[in-house]
Write a protein that holds these residues in place. Structure first.
Motif, short mmCIF file in Angstrom:
data_model
loop_
_atom_site.label_atom_id
_atom_site.label_comp_id
_atom_site.label_asym_id
_atom_site.label_seq_id
_atom_site.Cartn_x
_atom_site.Cartn_y
_atom_site.Cartn_z
N GLU A 140 15.29 -4.13 -34.53
CA GLU A 140 15.06 -4.31 -35.68
C GLU A 140 16.23 -4.29 -36.78
O GLU A 140 16.17 -5.18 -37.60
N ARG A 141 17.28 -3.71 -36.48
CA ARG A 141 18.65 -3.58 -37.15
C ARG A 141 19.05 -5.12 -36.98
O ARG A 141 19.65 -5.59 -37.82
N GLN A 142 19.11 -5.53 -35.93
CA GLN A 142 19.73 -7.12 -35.52
C GLN A 142 18.97 -7.91 -36.51
O GLN A 142 19.47 -8.93 -36.98
N VAL A 155 20.13 -10.33 -39.71
CA VAL A 155 20.04 -11.85 -39.78
C VAL A 155 19.32 -12.27 -40.93
O VAL A 155 19.76 -13.14 -41.79
N ASP A 156 18.42 -11.68 -41.22
CA ASP A 156 17.37 -11.90 -42.36
C ASP A 156 18.03 -11.82 -43.88
O ASP A 156 17.80 -12.59 -44.56
#
Length: 193
Positions: free
Chosen positions: A40-42, A46-47
């Motif tokens: 989720e953090r990754q 990116v978003d």
């Protein structure tokens, strides 16, 4: 106590001690499985676009050549002050050299440099931008952008192309606004409110 007695006493005290078989080091290998939290953090990283606090724009720049003179002052800058700047009569307190930088690198450096000047109370500085004479199209890219960027910074009061001995039309004198700390110090010294 003799050294033999000391050694025997030491061995007697150490008889229950066992050697550690595992190395006495922290585990530094990364886990092979990615946890849901990690994923989720990754995804969020990116978003989420990186926020650029730099207000300097890179579009719609008037193309300037090697011989073009940069000259600009904010309303309220006294004529005599601007004349001294134009003639190079103020001591140069710092310099920034933009030679061999891309437009984007120069954009970041100019923004950072002017902010540092305000933070450290530097009022009269020079930026070496080059003349762009080697460019096949004759356009001085960095100089053209600098002419647009400097007025976009509230901390810049005025600028003018340098005198020949400081680089001529390949450099620009910049007058920087006083920081809040310097304004407060002046009020204290001169009794203003």
């Amino acid at each position: 106590m003799t050294s033999k007695d000391e050694r025997l006493a030491f061995l007697e005290e150490m008889k229950d001690v066992r050697r550690i078989r595992k190395a006495n080091r922290a585990e530094t290998t990364t886990p092979k499985e990615l946890t849901p939290g990690h994923l989720e953090r990754q995804r969020a990283a990116v978003d989420m676009p990186v926020r650029d606090n730099n207000p300097l724009t890179s579009s719609m720049v008037e193309p300037l050549t090697a011989r073009d003179v940069l000259s600009w002052q904010r309303p309220g800058v006294q004529h005599g002050v601007f004349k001294k700047l134009r003639l190079g009569h103020y001591a140069i307190e710092a310099r920034l050299d933009l030679h061999r930088m891309t437009v984007e690198e120069a954009r970041r450096e100019v923004f950072s440099f002017i902010n540092d000047c305000v933070r450290y109370g530097l009022r009269s500085v020079i930026i070496l931008h080059g003349k762009g004479e080697r460019n096949p199209d004759g356009i001085a890219q960095i100089k053209s952008h600098l002419a647009k960027w400097l007025p976009e910074l509230d901390s810049v009061l005025a600028f003018h192309s340098a005198q020949k001995h400081h680089g001529g039309t390949g450099a620009v004198y910049v007058m920087v606004r006083k920081g809040d700390r310097d304004k407060q110090r002046n009020r204290e010294i001169h009794g203003g409110h």
